[in-house]
Design a protein around this motif. Structure first.
Motif, PDB file in Angstrom:
ATOM      1  N   UNK A   2       0.837  -1.185   0.000  1.00 14.50           N
ATOM      2  CA  UNK A   2       0.000   0.000   0.000  1.00 14.50           C
ATOM      3  C   UNK A   2       0.879   1.245   0.000  1.00 14.50           C
ATOM      4  N   UNK A   3       0.331   2.370  -0.431  1.00 15.88           N
ATOM      5  CA  UNK A   3       1.123   3.599  -0.438  1.00 15.88           C
ATOM      6  C   UNK A   3       1.535   4.044   0.957  1.00 15.88           C
ATOM      7  N   UNK A   4       0.875   3.534   1.994  1.00 15.43           N
ATOM      8  CA  UNK A   4       1.197   3.925   3.360  1.00 15.43           C
ATOM      9  C   UNK A   4       2.377   3.145   3.938  1.00 15.43           C
ATOM     10  N   UNK A   5       2.880   2.156   3.195  1.00 16.42           N
ATOM     11  CA  UNK A   5       4.002   1.350   3.680  1.00 16.42           C
ATOM     12  C   UNK A   5       5.259   2.211   3.742  1.00 16.42           C
ATOM     13  N   UNK A   6       5.913   2.203   4.884  1.00 13.67           N
ATOM     14  CA  UNK A   6       7.099   3.038   5.053  1.00 13.67           C
ATOM     15  C   UNK A   6       8.300   2.403   4.334  1.00 13.67           C
ATOM     16  N   UNK A   7       9.325   3.210   4.134  1.00  9.42           N
ATOM     17  CA  UNK A   7      10.543   2.746   3.472  1.00  9.42           C
ATOM     18  C   UNK A   7      11.209   1.645   4.273  1.00  9.42           C
ATOM     19  N   UNK A   8      11.245   1.782   5.598  1.00  2.35           N
ATOM     20  CA  UNK A   8      11.892   0.766   6.428  1.00  2.35           C
ATOM     21  C   UNK A   8      11.154  -0.567   6.342  1.00  2.35           C
ATOM     22  N   UNK A   9       9.829  -0.541   6.234  1.00  2.00           N
ATOM     23  CA  UNK A   9       9.070  -1.784   6.100  1.00  2.00           C
ATOM     24  C   UNK A   9       9.356  -2.443   4.754  1.00  2.00           C
ATOM     25  N   UNK A  10       9.474  -1.645   3.699  1.00  2.00           N
ATOM     26  CA  UNK A  10       9.805  -2.204   2.381  1.00  2.00           C
ATOM     27  C   UNK A  10      11.195  -2.807   2.391  1.00  2.00           C
ATOM     28  N   UNK A  11      12.157  -2.151   3.042  1.00  2.00           N
ATOM     29  CA  UNK A  11      13.516  -2.682   3.108  1.00  2.00           C
ATOM     30  C   UNK A  11      13.547  -3.967   3.914  1.00  2.00           C
ATOM     31  N   UNK A  12      12.781  -4.044   4.987  1.00  2.00           N
ATOM     32  CA  UNK A  12      12.742  -5.240   5.818  1.00  2.00           C
ATOM     33  C   UNK A  12      12.168  -6.420   5.045  1.00  2.00           C
ATOM     34  N   UNK A  13      11.205  -6.162   4.157  1.00  2.00           N
ATOM     35  CA  UNK A  13      10.563  -7.221   3.392  1.00  2.00           C
ATOM     36  C   UNK A  13      11.331  -7.569   2.118  1.00  2.00           C
ATOM     37  N   UNK A  14      12.337  -6.806   1.777  1.00  2.00           N
ATOM     38  CA  UNK A  14      13.134  -7.065   0.579  1.00  2.00           C
ATOM     39  C   UNK A  14      13.900  -8.375   0.725  1.00  2.00           C
ATOM     40  N   UNK A  15      14.053  -9.097  -0.379  1.00  2.00           N
ATOM     41  CA  UNK A  15      14.732 -10.396  -0.337  1.00  2.00           C
ATOM     42  C   UNK A  15      16.219 -10.249  -0.037  1.00  2.00           C
ATOM     43  N   UNK A  16      16.882  -9.253  -0.568  1.00  2.00           N
ATOM     44  CA  UNK A  16      18.324  -9.096  -0.394  1.00  2.00           C
ATOM     45  C   UNK A  16      18.626  -7.855   0.442  1.00  2.00           C
TER      46      UNK A  16
END
Length: 77
Positions: A2-16
């Motif tokens: 969602x657009x409300x997802x923070x950058x840190x949450x996206x980085x945490x969920x990133x595979x690498x």
């Protein structure tokens, strides 16, 4: 996402992530070190004296260390 997802949450969920890359690099270096040491060695396990290839002793020690780290990390959560 969602657009409300923070950058840190996206980085945490990133595979690498940076942490995973570091762990992977250390694992590769550890395996290179293990398989470069192929001579036999004597190891005393409590009482008996065992003759085994050094790479096997290093690999077993690494696996035991990884298992202990895994168990301790799970207990912390």
């Amino acid at each position: 996402m969602s657009p409300k997802t923070s950058t840190s949450e996206r980085q945490r969920n990133s595979a690498m992530t940076t942490g995973r890359i570091v762990v992977l690099a250390l694992a590769v270096l550890g395996l290179v070190f293990i398989f470069q040491n192929t001579q036999s060695t004597e190891i005393r396990i409590l009482v008996p004296l065992v003759v085994t290839p050094l790479w096997l002793a290093l690999l077993a020690t690494g696996v035991i260390g990884a298992l202990v780290g895994y168990v301790l990390a799970r207990r912390r959560r």
